[in-house]
Design a protein around this motif. Structure first.
Motif, PDB file in Angstrom:
ATOM      1  N   GLU A  97      -8.634 -40.020   7.873  1.00  0.00           N
ATOM      2  CA  GLU A  97      -8.146 -41.403   7.833  1.00  0.00           C
ATOM      3  C   GLU A  97      -7.416 -41.682   6.524  1.00  0.00           C
ATOM      4  O   GLU A  97      -6.345 -42.293   6.510  1.00  0.00           O
ATOM      5  CB  GLU A  97      -9.321 -42.365   8.000  1.00  0.00           C
ATOM      6  CG  GLU A  97      -8.902 -43.824   8.035  1.00  0.00           C
ATOM      7  CD  GLU A  97     -10.089 -44.751   8.160  1.00  0.00           C
ATOM      8  OE1 GLU A  97      -9.926 -45.959   7.862  1.00  0.00           O
ATOM      9  OE2 GLU A  97     -11.181 -44.290   8.539  1.00  0.00           O
ATOM     10  N   TYR A  98      -7.992 -41.217   5.413  1.00  0.00           N
ATOM     11  CA  TYR A  98      -7.359 -41.424   4.108  1.00  0.00           C
ATOM     12  C   TYR A  98      -6.012 -40.698   4.030  1.00  0.00           C
ATOM     13  O   TYR A  98      -5.014 -41.256   3.552  1.00  0.00           O
ATOM     14  CB  TYR A  98      -8.265 -40.937   2.986  1.00  0.00           C
ATOM     15  CG  TYR A  98      -9.505 -41.776   2.768  1.00  0.00           C
ATOM     16  CD1 TYR A  98      -9.556 -43.089   3.212  1.00  0.00           C
ATOM     17  CD2 TYR A  98     -10.625 -41.241   2.114  1.00  0.00           C
ATOM     18  CE1 TYR A  98     -10.693 -43.868   3.010  1.00  0.00           C
ATOM     19  CE2 TYR A  98     -11.764 -42.015   1.907  1.00  0.00           C
ATOM     20  CZ  TYR A  98     -11.792 -43.327   2.373  1.00  0.00           C
ATOM     21  OH  TYR A  98     -12.918 -44.086   2.167  1.00  0.00           O
ATOM     22  N   ALA A  99      -5.991 -39.448   4.494  1.00  0.00           N
ATOM     23  CA  ALA A  99      -4.747 -38.666   4.459  1.00  0.00           C
ATOM     24  C   ALA A  99      -3.689 -39.312   5.356  1.00  0.00           C
ATOM     25  O   ALA A  99      -2.504 -39.367   5.001  1.00  0.00           O
ATOM     26  CB  ALA A  99      -5.015 -37.230   4.901  1.00  0.00           C
ATOM     27  N   GLY A 100      -4.126 -39.818   6.498  1.00  0.00           N
ATOM     28  CA  GLY A 100      -3.195 -40.494   7.402  1.00  0.00           C
ATOM     29  C   GLY A 100      -2.628 -41.762   6.790  1.00  0.00           C
ATOM     30  O   GLY A 100      -1.446 -42.088   6.991  1.00  0.00           O
ATOM     31  N   GLU A 101      -3.454 -42.468   6.040  1.00  0.00           N
ATOM     32  CA  GLU A 101      -2.985 -43.689   5.380  1.00  0.00           C
ATOM     33  C   GLU A 101      -1.962 -43.369   4.289  1.00  0.00           C
ATOM     34  O   GLU A 101      -0.975 -44.081   4.112  1.00  0.00           O
ATOM     35  CB  GLU A 101      -4.174 -44.441   4.780  1.00  0.00           C
ATOM     36  CG  GLU A 101      -3.836 -45.798   4.186  1.00  0.00           C
ATOM     37  CD  GLU A 101      -3.288 -46.777   5.206  1.00  0.00           C
ATOM     38  OE1 GLU A 101      -2.541 -47.687   4.801  1.00  0.00           O
ATOM     39  OE2 GLU A 101      -3.592 -46.626   6.412  1.00  0.00           O
ATOM     40  N   VAL A 102      -2.184 -42.276   3.556  1.00  0.00           N
ATOM     41  CA  VAL A 102      -1.211 -41.843   2.536  1.00  0.00           C
ATOM     42  C   VAL A 102       0.129 -41.530   3.195  1.00  0.00           C
ATOM     43  O   VAL A 102       1.196 -41.915   2.698  1.00  0.00           O
ATOM     44  CB  VAL A 102      -1.728 -40.603   1.769  1.00  0.00           C
ATOM     45  CG1 VAL A 102      -0.629 -40.035   0.873  1.00  0.00           C
ATOM     46  CG2 VAL A 102      -2.941 -40.970   0.926  1.00  0.00           C
ATOM     47  N   PHE A 103       0.068 -40.836   4.338  1.00  0.00           N
ATOM     48  CA  PHE A 103       1.297 -40.492   5.058  1.00  0.00           C
ATOM     49  C   PHE A 103       2.019 -41.762   5.533  1.00  0.00           C
ATOM     50  O   PHE A 103       3.235 -41.889   5.383  1.00  0.00           O
ATOM     51  CB  PHE A 103       0.979 -39.593   6.255  1.00  0.00           C
ATOM     52  CG  PHE A 103       2.177 -39.190   7.053  1.00  0.00           C
ATOM     53  CD1 PHE A 103       2.974 -38.132   6.626  1.00  0.00           C
ATOM     54  CD2 PHE A 103       2.529 -39.861   8.220  1.00  0.00           C
ATOM     55  CE1 PHE A 103       4.093 -37.750   7.351  1.00  0.00           C
ATOM     56  CE2 PHE A 103       3.640 -39.493   8.946  1.00  0.00           C
ATOM     57  CZ  PHE A 103       4.437 -38.437   8.508  1.00  0.00           C
ATOM     58  N   ALA A 104       1.264 -42.702   6.099  1.00  0.00           N
ATOM     59  CA  ALA A 104       1.863 -43.934   6.613  1.00  0.00           C
ATOM     60  C   ALA A 104       2.519 -44.746   5.498  1.00  0.00           C
ATOM     61  O   ALA A 104       3.635 -45.271   5.652  1.00  0.00           O
ATOM     62  CB  ALA A 104       0.799 -44.780   7.318  1.00  0.00           C
ATOM     63  N   GLN A 105       1.842 -44.834   4.346  1.00  0.00           N
ATOM     64  CA  GLN A 105       2.412 -45.590   3.227  1.00  0.00           C
ATOM     65  C   GLN A 105       3.626 -44.866   2.632  1.00  0.00           C
ATOM     66  O   GLN A 105       4.576 -45.499   2.165  1.00  0.00           O
ATOM     67  CB  GLN A 105       1.347 -45.814   2.144  1.00  0.00           C
ATOM     68  CG  GLN A 105       0.214 -46.728   2.565  1.00  0.00           C
ATOM     69  CD  GLN A 105       0.697 -48.105   2.974  1.00  0.00           C
ATOM     70  OE1 GLN A 105       1.573 -48.695   2.335  1.00  0.00           O
ATOM     71  NE2 GLN A 105       0.138 -48.635   4.057  1.00  0.00           N
ATOM     72  N   GLY A 106       3.581 -43.528   2.664  1.00  0.00           N
ATOM     73  CA  GLY A 106       4.734 -42.756   2.201  1.00  0.00           C
ATOM     74  C   GLY A 106       5.961 -42.995   3.062  1.00  0.00           C
ATOM     75  O   GLY A 106       7.076 -43.153   2.560  1.00  0.00           O
ATOM     76  N   LYS A 107       5.756 -43.031   4.381  1.00  0.00           N
ATOM     77  CA  LYS A 107       6.858 -43.317   5.308  1.00  0.00           C
ATOM     78  C   LYS A 107       7.409 -44.727   5.083  1.00  0.00           C
ATOM     79  O   LYS A 107       8.617 -44.955   5.144  1.00  0.00           O
ATOM     80  CB  LYS A 107       6.391 -43.165   6.754  1.00  0.00           C
ATOM     81  CG  LYS A 107       6.071 -41.748   7.175  1.00  0.00           C
ATOM     82  CD  LYS A 107       7.293 -40.847   7.170  1.00  0.00           C
ATOM     83  CE  LYS A 107       8.249 -41.147   8.295  1.00  0.00           C
ATOM     84  NZ  LYS A 107       9.407 -40.189   8.334  1.00  0.00           N
ATOM     85  N   LYS A 108       6.511 -45.666   4.821  1.00  0.00           N
ATOM     86  CA  LYS A 108       6.939 -47.043   4.572  1.00  0.00           C
ATOM     87  C   LYS A 108       7.772 -47.112   3.292  1.00  0.00           C
ATOM     88  O   LYS A 108       8.806 -47.796   3.239  1.00  0.00           O
ATOM     89  CB  LYS A 108       5.709 -47.945   4.449  1.00  0.00           C
ATOM     90  CG  LYS A 108       6.044 -49.417   4.336  1.00  0.00           C
ATOM     91  CD  LYS A 108       4.784 -50.271   4.369  1.00  0.00           C
ATOM     92  CE  LYS A 108       5.142 -51.755   4.285  1.00  0.00           C
ATOM     93  NZ  LYS A 108       3.917 -52.602   4.332  1.00  0.00           N
ATOM     94  N   LEU A 109       7.336 -46.391   2.248  1.00  0.00           N
ATOM     95  CA  LEU A 109       8.081 -46.362   0.989  1.00  0.00           C
ATOM     96  C   LEU A 109       9.444 -45.707   1.191  1.00  0.00           C
ATOM     97  O   LEU A 109      10.457 -46.160   0.638  1.00  0.00           O
ATOM     98  CB  LEU A 109       7.283 -45.602  -0.066  1.00  0.00           C
ATOM     99  CG  LEU A 109       7.891 -45.522  -1.475  1.00  0.00           C
ATOM    100  CD1 LEU A 109       8.139 -46.918  -2.037  1.00  0.00           C
ATOM    101  CD2 LEU A 109       6.986 -44.720  -2.404  1.00  0.00           C
TER     102      LEU A 109
END
Length: 282
Positions: A97-109
């Motif tokens: 879940e944490y790794a997925g959140e990092v990926f999602a925020q990276g895509k948003k950035l």
């Protein structure tokens, strides 16, 4: 004071030199015309310096934007890559879940930086549009092709109605992006199993592309705010996005000589008319 022909020719030559960027100060006597010429010379010199400074600032901004784009690309790519790897090797659901959140925020950035670069280029006039006679049919088909994957995820149909009759003088690549942004917005705020319609229309002086969705709709007081930079509606906070798609769409359309008209009803859906001058009226 009457200006004699040779004096008029002197002033006219000064203007021609200023326009050509070759204006230089000369020696003048103490006559009334000479005083006028001197003041005129000072004004032209100041204007020339101001224009040069503005161009230098544009060039510096263009270089800054390019550097930002290049310098952030590699770190962001690495963040996204390593977050995907972490998801694969995570030992627990919480780690995934944490790794997925990092990926999602990276895509948003990544999306935010891309949008900021586009906004800066459009607002400062760095980008020059390449306008040509373009059929709306081509714009519609290419924009729909880009939007289909996201529509399929939500089981949303995109129905292209009768097209192929109208055209205008626009930059095809950028207008495709504008139409895609509006399509994407309609898909984002529409429920599963609904339909987004896209078609051509024409009036006496304007023609264009109409996108109609069956989404949540927009209140009348919010419509003037829709195209603001980073604006997100009251009902949009639980949806993905950063609030620049419609802003970019308006900038692109207006810089191609057009405008966007919005009609909407809360709970029913929205209609966006992307309008451009008919070729016969250009």
């Amino acid at each position: 004071m009457k200006i004699r022909r040779n004096e008029y020719e002197i002033l006219n030559q000064m203007l021609d030199d200023a326009i050509a960027g070759t204006f230089e100060e000369n020696c003048f006597d103490e006559s009334e015309l000479s005083k006028l010429q001197t003041k005129f010379m000072r004004y032209l010199s100041t204007a020339s310096m101001s224009e040069k400074k503005i161009q230098e600032e544009k060039d510096n901004l263009k270089e800054l934007i390019t550097n930002i784009s290049h310098q952030t690309k590699t770190p962001l790519t690495n963040i996204l890559m390593y977050s995907e790897l972490l998801t694969e090797v995570a030992a627990t659901e919480q780690e995934k879940e944490y790794a997925g959140e990092v990926f999602a925020q990276g895509k948003k950035l990544e999306s935010l930086i891309e949008a900021l670069v586009k906004m800066s280029r459009l607002e400062t006039g760095i980008f020059q549009y390449q306008k040509k006679e373009t059929a709306y049919r081509e714009i519609i088909h290419k924009a729909v092709e880009q939007a289909l994957p996201k529509a399929s995820e939500k089981n949303i149909s995109i129905l292209v109605r009768d097209v192929g009759r109208y055209r205008s003088y626009v930059d095809e690549k950028w207008v495709i992006e504008a139409v895609y942004n509006i399509l994407d917005n309609g898909i984002k705020y529409s429920g599963e199993g609904t339909t987004v319609y896209i078609e051509e229309f024409s009036y006496e002086f304007f023609s264009g592309i109409r996108i109609t969705d069956q989404g949540i709709g927009i209140s009348e007081e919010e419509i003037p705010l829709l195209f603001g930079r980073f604006y997100r509606g009251r009902s949009a906070h639980d949806k993905e996005g950063i609030g620049v798609g419609l802003f970019l769409a308006r900038e692109i359309v207006e810089n191609n000589g057009g405008y966007i008209k919005v009609t909407s009803q809360v709970g029913t859906g929205s209609r966006f008319d992307v309008c451009f001058p008919n070729i016969s009226t250009l």
